[in-house]
Write a protein that holds these residues in place. Sequence first.
Motif, short mmCIF file in Angstrom:
data_model
loop_
_atom_site.label_atom_id
_atom_site.label_comp_id
_atom_site.label_asym_id
_atom_site.label_seq_id
_atom_site.Cartn_x
_atom_site.Cartn_y
_atom_site.Cartn_z
N LEU A 103 -0.83 2.80 -2.74
CA LEU A 103 0.46 3.45 -2.81
C LEU A 103 0.34 4.92 -2.44
N ALA A 104 1.51 5.59 -2.35
CA ALA A 104 1.54 6.98 -1.92
C ALA A 104 0.80 7.90 -2.88
N ASP A 105 0.76 7.54 -4.17
CA ASP A 105 0.07 8.39 -5.16
C ASP A 105 -1.42 8.10 -5.24
N GLY A 106 -1.93 7.24 -4.39
CA GLY A 106 -3.35 6.94 -4.35
C GLY A 106 -3.77 5.77 -5.20
N THR A 107 -2.86 5.22 -6.01
CA THR A 107 -3.20 4.06 -6.84
C THR A 107 -3.08 2.78 -6.01
N THR A 108 -3.66 1.71 -6.54
CA THR A 108 -3.63 0.41 -5.86
C THR A 108 -2.68 -0.54 -6.58
N ALA A 109 -1.80 -1.17 -5.81
CA ALA A 109 -0.87 -2.15 -6.39
C ALA A 109 -1.65 -3.33 -6.95
N THR A 110 -1.27 -3.76 -8.14
CA THR A 110 -2.02 -4.82 -8.82
C THR A 110 -1.35 -6.19 -8.75
N GLY A 111 -0.14 -6.26 -8.18
CA GLY A 111 0.58 -7.53 -8.14
C GLY A 111 0.10 -8.44 -7.01
N LYS A 112 0.68 -9.60 -6.94
CA LYS A 112 0.36 -10.57 -5.89
C LYS A 112 1.60 -11.39 -5.56
N ILE A 113 1.55 -12.10 -4.45
CA ILE A 113 2.65 -12.96 -4.06
C ILE A 113 2.67 -14.19 -4.96
N ASP A 114 3.81 -14.47 -5.57
CA ASP A 114 3.95 -15.62 -6.45
C ASP A 114 3.72 -16.91 -5.65
#
Length: 342
Positions: free
Chosen positions: A164-175
């Motif tokens: 993401l823009a703030d440097g963190t990594t998205a933790t979700g996934k496609i259902d």
Amino acid sequence: MSENAVELPSKPAPQVRPTVREIVRRGAVFFLLIGMVVVFSIAQPAFINPSNLMSILQSVSVVAIIGAGVTITLAIGGFDLSVGAVAASTVMAACYAMIVLGLNVYETVPLALALGGLVGLVNALLIVRLKVPDLLATLSTMFLLTGLQLIPTAGRSISVGLILADGTTATGKIDPQFLSIGRSSLFGVVPLPVVFMALTALALHVLTEHTRLGRLFYATGGNETATRLAGANIARLKTYAYVLSGMLASLGGIIVAARVGRGDVSSGASLLMDSVAASLIGLAVLGLRRPNVLGTIVGAVFVGILLNGLTMLNAPYYTQDFIKGAVLVGALALTYGIARRS
């Protein structure tokens, strides 16, 4: 005439048989369709394989669904240029909702459809309230959505592990249940996108051809002033048409997202032109020369068979658009040219 006079039975009105020219005019698209199937089957026997034919239907399902929405706007005398951008934005929004926001399929699908309905409502507001011409209103919406869908990810595609823009990594996934929308089959034979296409075509055919609302759609497109004087609410009819078009475009985007499993920024690149082509070919089906949903489905299948056959014959990719355009011009010229001379 006296009471004893005997009445002779009246002769039935003579039945006018359709001429060869009329038959050709009404069946031009179908004749070309059959001709393509025969030629491709002879040149490449694998073309006629049931699995390949089902693959063709699956590949055109999204175009057919989006084209059906365009057909509704054509019926009221309008035109929706934003459908491709709506579908692409839905792909990005659905994947963002699941991967970044952590939503499931039961939350994502209604939100995605609401997005399309909202865009349709904005189009209707511009056209009905602000009196912006249909083409200009939907063209501006198209550009707005094309840019807006890139902002949340800074122009990157959305996939698992997105930074993401703030440097963190998205933790979700496609259902996984969401993926089944684009990848599962009914009874293991008919892909679900084909089922959605068939249900959409049936529902819209009944709506446009067998209900008062459908008759008012066509009446508005035929003569808006007369329809208004007859008491119809033109603003409401146009709003219904554009909202429906937006929601069908979102449904197409949902199927694309479920099929590819990621938010690809280029996912809607060809959807606009292909769906418009399908809806315009539909005008020539059976010589109706008016927007109709079943004709749009035939138009989508027409384009799908042509492209699939060219691919199986290893036709260079840079010639496919030219050949597609030539065949479409031929089909329309045959239909309208014969109609003009008759």
